[in-house]
Design a protein around this motif. Structure first.
Motif, PDB file in Angstrom:
ATOM      1  N   SER A 154       0.871  -1.224  -0.253  1.00  0.00           N
ATOM      2  CA  SER A 154       0.134   0.035   0.031  1.00  0.00           C
ATOM      3  C   SER A 154       0.812   1.323  -0.073  1.00  0.00           C
ATOM      4  O   SER A 154       0.267   2.399  -0.450  1.00  0.00           O
ATOM      5  CB  SER A 154      -0.932   0.087   1.240  1.00  0.00           C
ATOM      6  OG  SER A 154      -0.010  -0.024   2.352  1.00  0.00           O
TER       7      SER A 154
ATOM      8  N   GLU B  26      -2.064   2.186   8.359  1.00  0.00           N
ATOM      9  CA  GLU B  26      -3.251   2.795   8.300  1.00  0.00           C
ATOM     10  C   GLU B  26      -4.217   1.948   7.284  1.00  0.00           C
ATOM     11  O   GLU B  26      -5.420   1.985   7.574  1.00  0.00           O
ATOM     12  CB  GLU B  26      -3.081   4.245   7.893  1.00  0.00           C
ATOM     13  CG  GLU B  26      -2.877   5.153   8.935  1.00  0.00           C
ATOM     14  CD  GLU B  26      -2.553   6.741   8.429  1.00  0.00           C
ATOM     15  OE1 GLU B  26      -2.693   6.917   7.279  1.00  0.00           O
ATOM     16  OE2 GLU B  26      -2.232   7.690   9.085  1.00  0.00           O
ATOM     17  N   ARG B  27      -3.459   1.343   6.234  1.00  0.00           N
ATOM     18  CA  ARG B  27      -4.205   0.859   5.274  1.00  0.00           C
ATOM     19  C   ARG B  27      -3.893  -0.709   5.567  1.00  0.00           C
ATOM     20  O   ARG B  27      -5.016  -1.397   4.943  1.00  0.00           O
ATOM     21  CB  ARG B  27      -3.512   1.141   3.856  1.00  0.00           C
ATOM     22  CG  ARG B  27      -3.752   2.532   3.376  1.00  0.00           C
ATOM     23  CD  ARG B  27      -2.849   3.036   2.674  1.00  0.00           C
ATOM     24  NE  ARG B  27      -3.028   4.451   2.102  1.00  0.00           N
ATOM     25  CZ  ARG B  27      -2.842   5.554   2.865  1.00  0.00           C
ATOM     26  NH1 ARG B  27      -2.458   5.432   4.002  1.00  0.00           N
ATOM     27  NH2 ARG B  27      -3.331   6.539   2.262  1.00  0.00           N
ATOM     28  N   GLU B  28      -3.119  -1.386   5.974  1.00  0.00           N
ATOM     29  CA  GLU B  28      -3.000  -2.941   6.204  1.00  0.00           C
ATOM     30  C   GLU B  28      -2.606  -3.481   7.500  1.00  0.00           C
ATOM     31  O   GLU B  28      -2.757  -4.611   7.643  1.00  0.00           O
ATOM     32  CB  GLU B  28      -1.831  -3.169   5.195  1.00  0.00           C
ATOM     33  CG  GLU B  28      -2.035  -2.863   3.804  1.00  0.00           C
ATOM     34  CD  GLU B  28      -0.922  -3.287   2.901  1.00  0.00           C
ATOM     35  OE1 GLU B  28      -0.848  -4.669   2.595  1.00  0.00           O
ATOM     36  OE2 GLU B  28      -0.222  -2.614   2.463  1.00  0.00           O
TER      37      GLU B  28
ATOM     38  N   TYR C  71       0.347   4.421  -2.446  1.00  0.00           N
ATOM     39  CA  TYR C  71       0.161   5.562  -1.788  1.00  0.00           C
ATOM     40  C   TYR C  71       1.188   6.563  -2.682  1.00  0.00           C
ATOM     41  O   TYR C  71       0.975   7.887  -3.147  1.00  0.00           O
ATOM     42  CB  TYR C  71       0.725   5.854  -0.428  1.00  0.00           C
ATOM     43  CG  TYR C  71       0.880   7.240   0.276  1.00  0.00           C
ATOM     44  CD1 TYR C  71      -0.414   7.647   0.796  1.00  0.00           C
ATOM     45  CD2 TYR C  71       2.167   7.817   0.278  1.00  0.00           C
ATOM     46  CE1 TYR C  71      -0.188   8.983   1.152  1.00  0.00           C
ATOM     47  CE2 TYR C  71       2.174   9.083   0.825  1.00  0.00           C
ATOM     48  CZ  TYR C  71       0.968   9.733   1.363  1.00  0.00           C
ATOM     49  OH  TYR C  71       1.095  10.777   1.988  1.00  0.00           O
TER      50      TYR C  71
END
Length: 318
Positions: free
Chosen positions: A168, A248-250, A172
């Motif tokens: 991710s 934050e994403r994974e 980003y």
């Protein structure tokens, strides 16, 4: 007076200074995250020390570096010793009587090109007609599935914090960089002799929708994987920003690759408190020295970890 140049809005970096109290609070929240608590087997201090004895595999171990990697980097020819990617790992395995082949591939080329170079490197290192165990990543998976080399036999592939399902942070960065600026970056890399095909191939979309559906596991090869995650790094660390973006994403990650993305084949466990460079024994000597002075116990030794990988391969008859 020259006009003041400012980067595009998406490139502005906003610095925040964290107090010790805030840092500790961030660490506490990170480890209360359910995505961390639901991890598979955690390996916290299993590789803290090197044991007296380890079993030796029957067949060679091929160490295959990842993105931006190398076998040995020489900055001044033969005047000073080269910098090893596998820092001390190759020598330590060989000292135990384990046969090791260190491969090198173009550091930023496409997966396809890197896989071709990997196969050719194994051949040139004396692998023709032999069986080998790979410690590698996505390039090795492509080589096994698509190139199907028939002049050497691959018994197993062990991956360590490999982004099998993409990164991710790659998503980003490619999203944040303006297209025209990205072209300039790629142009500069090309002028320096680097290829750039690898970057877009590491996105979660490419890996999940294009690469993984087309790259099937070979049933004759055993696949093993490890993941890793580290504590939220301090603001001055090179891992601070990517770790935060990925978390934050994974969820839990080692600063570049999430634990979730590292799963492939038989998952052997998650290394705790280890960043992406620590996995290959690139230890921050200043932090390590400070930790020694403060009486902190070192819980991960990369040399012990790779000896354990080879020990398990020997146990499985490889």
């Amino acid at each position: 007076m020259l006009p003041r140049l400012r980067p595009p809005r998406k490139f502005r970096i906003h610095w925040r200074v964290y107090s010790t109290k805030v840092n500790e609070e961030a660490r506490r929240r990170a480890f209360e995250d359910p995505r961390v608590r639901q991890l598979d087997k955690e390996l916290e201090d299993e590789f803290a020390v090197i044991r007296e004895t380890y079993r030796k595999p029957k067949h060679p171990i091929v160490l295959c570096h990842g993105l931006m990697g190398f076998d040995k980097l020489r900055l001044a020819g033969d005047l000073i010793p080269g910098i090893e990617y596998w820092r001390g790992i190759e020598d330590h395995l060989k000292a135990r009587g384990i046969e090791v082949i260190v491969s090198t591939v173009p550091p930023t080329s496409t997966i396809e090109r890197r896989a071709e170079a990997l196969a050719e490197g194994i051949r040139k290192a004396g692998g023709v007609g032999r069986s080998v165990n790979l410690v590698g990543g996505i390039d090795a998976r492509y080589m096994i599935s698509k190139l199907k080399p028939n002049d050497f036999k691959i018994l197993s592939l062990t991956t360590v914090s490999t982004p099998h399902h993409g990164s991710s942070f790659a998503d980003y960065m490619l999203d944040q960089i303006e297209p025209q600026f990205l072209l300039r970056i790629y142009g500069a890399l090309h002028r320096l002799g680097f290829q750039t095909g690898a970057f877009s191939q590491l996105t979660t979309r490419h890996m999940k929708e294009i690469f993984n559906p087309s790259i099937e596991n070979d049933p004759s090869v055993s696949y093993y994987s490890y993941g890793a995650y580290c504590h939220p790094p301090p603001v001055y660390s090179i891992w601070h920003y990517p770790h935060r973006v990925i978390h934050e994403r994974e969820g839990a990650n080692d600063g570049l690759v999430s634990v979730e993305s590292a799963h492939w084949g038989t998952y052997e466990g998650t290394l705790v408190g280890v960043n992406h460079l620590g996995i290959i024994n690139w230890v921050n000597r200043i932090e390590y020295g400070w930790g020694q002075m403060m009486g902190w116990k070192r819980k991960f030794n990369a040399l012990a970890f790779y000896l354990e990988i080879t020990d398990k391969l020997a146990e499985r008859g490889f």
